[in-house]
Design an enzyme around this catalytic site. Structure first.
Site, PDB file in Angstrom:
ATOM      1  N   ILE A   3       1.095  -2.849 -10.707  1.00 49.15           N
ATOM      2  CA  ILE A   3       1.640  -3.667  -9.622  1.00 49.15           C
ATOM      3  C   ILE A   3       0.771  -3.533  -8.379  1.00 49.15           C
ATOM      4  CG2 ILE A   3       3.985  -3.469 -10.505  1.00 49.15           C
ATOM      5  CD1 ILE A   3       4.563  -1.444  -8.258  1.00 49.15           C
ATOM      6  N   ASP A  19      -5.185   4.687  -1.328  1.00 53.31           N
ATOM      7  CA  ASP A  19      -4.037   4.937  -2.199  1.00 53.31           C
ATOM      8  C   ASP A  19      -4.446   4.710  -3.652  1.00 53.31           C
ATOM      9  OD1 ASP A  19      -1.700   5.088  -3.623  1.00 53.31           O
ATOM     10  OD2 ASP A  19      -0.566   3.711  -2.354  1.00 53.31           O
ATOM     11  N   HIS A  46      -1.015   1.466  -9.779  1.00 54.31           N
ATOM     12  CA  HIS A  46      -1.653   0.221  -9.357  1.00 54.31           C
ATOM     13  C   HIS A  46      -2.952  -0.077 -10.112  1.00 54.31           C
ATOM     14  CE1 HIS A  46       1.282   0.368  -6.185  1.00 54.31           C
ATOM     15  NE2 HIS A  46       0.831   1.547  -5.790  1.00 54.31           N
ATOM     16  N   GLY A  90       2.620  -1.974  -2.240  1.00 55.21           N
ATOM     17  CA  GLY A  90       3.532  -2.589  -1.288  1.00 55.21           C
ATOM     18  C   GLY A  90       2.877  -2.828   0.060  1.00 55.21           C
TER      19      GLY A  90
END
Length: 294
Positions: free
Chosen positions: A218, A198, A203, A221
């Site tokens: 961030i 990903d 990110h 998840g």
């Protein structure tokens, strides 16, 4: 194109065969922080090929990050059905569940197929919830894993689908947690985890993060999700992944690389309820968690 209902329930992805190696398994474990202490032999078992173990939630990335050897994941529908096209720029990951019908091997070749199993309409301007299911089978045709992901499509409400009947999230017990585990994340955690497949710049790229409303990149998840599985391994199963049948959770707030994640756990027989929070920011980042043991 909008969501077409009920046509979307017949939408599937073509079968794709892929393989992963022990390096992919170890990279995932490193991505969720295992092996930070190279003298910890229990964690070392997930990041070193000698007696290698596989983290159950690695199933969320192995098919994406591994090498495809046959087929393509193009959507397909019965003749005459209208293909739905969700606005992925407005989509966020709501919930994730992994069920392992047999423990994952350290290397293997599998066939993966996906389908949409549910779509609920929150109303015009309020978004939609779309649930997809992905199954893995081995070369004997045996089911190995089922992955169920719930996505909140913020830009696709008002398509005329059902408004009720969405599966209820697992409710954690109202009592105080039976135990809690603190797990530190590294400032570069997202840069390592993204190598599993990903590579969303949210990110990794500060400017992309700012455009999305965050002060800095961030954590994925699914990385936080994997960390909650790591907490169950550490606190409940003594790092034995074969005890875990399923692991599910709902995403509720972002984690920033460098945060310390506190995972609260409740044990009721083979059901392990959990939630995760970042105490420094008073933020609950994972809710409605449930691990089912074999």
């Amino acid at each position: 194109m909008p969501i077409y209902y009920p046509d979307i329930l017949d939408q599937r992805t073509a079968a794709r065969t892929f393989t992963y190696r022990d390096k992919d398994v170890m990279l995932y474990a490193l991505g969720i922080g295992l092996g930070a202490d190279p003298m910890d032999e229990k964690e070392l078992a997930f990041v070193y090929e000698k007696n290698l173990k596989v983290v159950p939630t690695a199933a969320t990335v192995l098919a994406a990050g591994a090498r495809a050897i046959e087929g393509a994941a193009a959507p397909k529908l019965p003749e005459g059905h209208r293909p739905s096209q969700i606005n992925y720029l407005m989509m966020v990951h709501g919930e994730q569940k992994v069920e392992l019908h047999r423990p994952l091997p350290t290397t293997g070749t599998f066939t993966v197929e996906g389908r949409t199993v549910g779509a609920w309409d929150k109303g015009e301007g309020k978004g939609a919830v779309v649930v997809n299911e992905t199954t893995w089978t081995n070369d004997k045709g045996e089911k190995v894993a089922t992955l169920t992901g719930s996505m909140f499509a913020r830009g696709d409400g008002g398509f005329g689908g059902p408004t009720e009947g969405q599966p209820e999230p697992h409710q954690v017990p109202s009592r105080s947690p039976d135990l809690s585990v603190d797990i530190s994340t590294r400032p570069d955690q997202a840069l390592l985890y993204r190598l599993n497949g990903d590579r969303n710049p949210l990110h990794s790229d500060p400017e992309s993060a700012r455009r999305s409303g965050f002060p800095r990149p961030i954590l994925h998840g699914l990385c936080t999700y994997g960390i909650t599985c790591r907490a169950v391994l550490q606190a409940i199963t003594d790092f034995d992944p074969e005890q875990i049948y399923s692991h599910q959770a709902r995403f509720s707030a972002p984690v920033f690389p460098g945060d310390v994640i506190t995972v609260d756990l409740w044990r009721d027989g083979k059901n392990i309820s959990f939630e995760a929070r970042v105490k420094d920011r008073n933020a609950t980042v994972i809710k409605n968690g449930l691990t089912v043991l074999r």
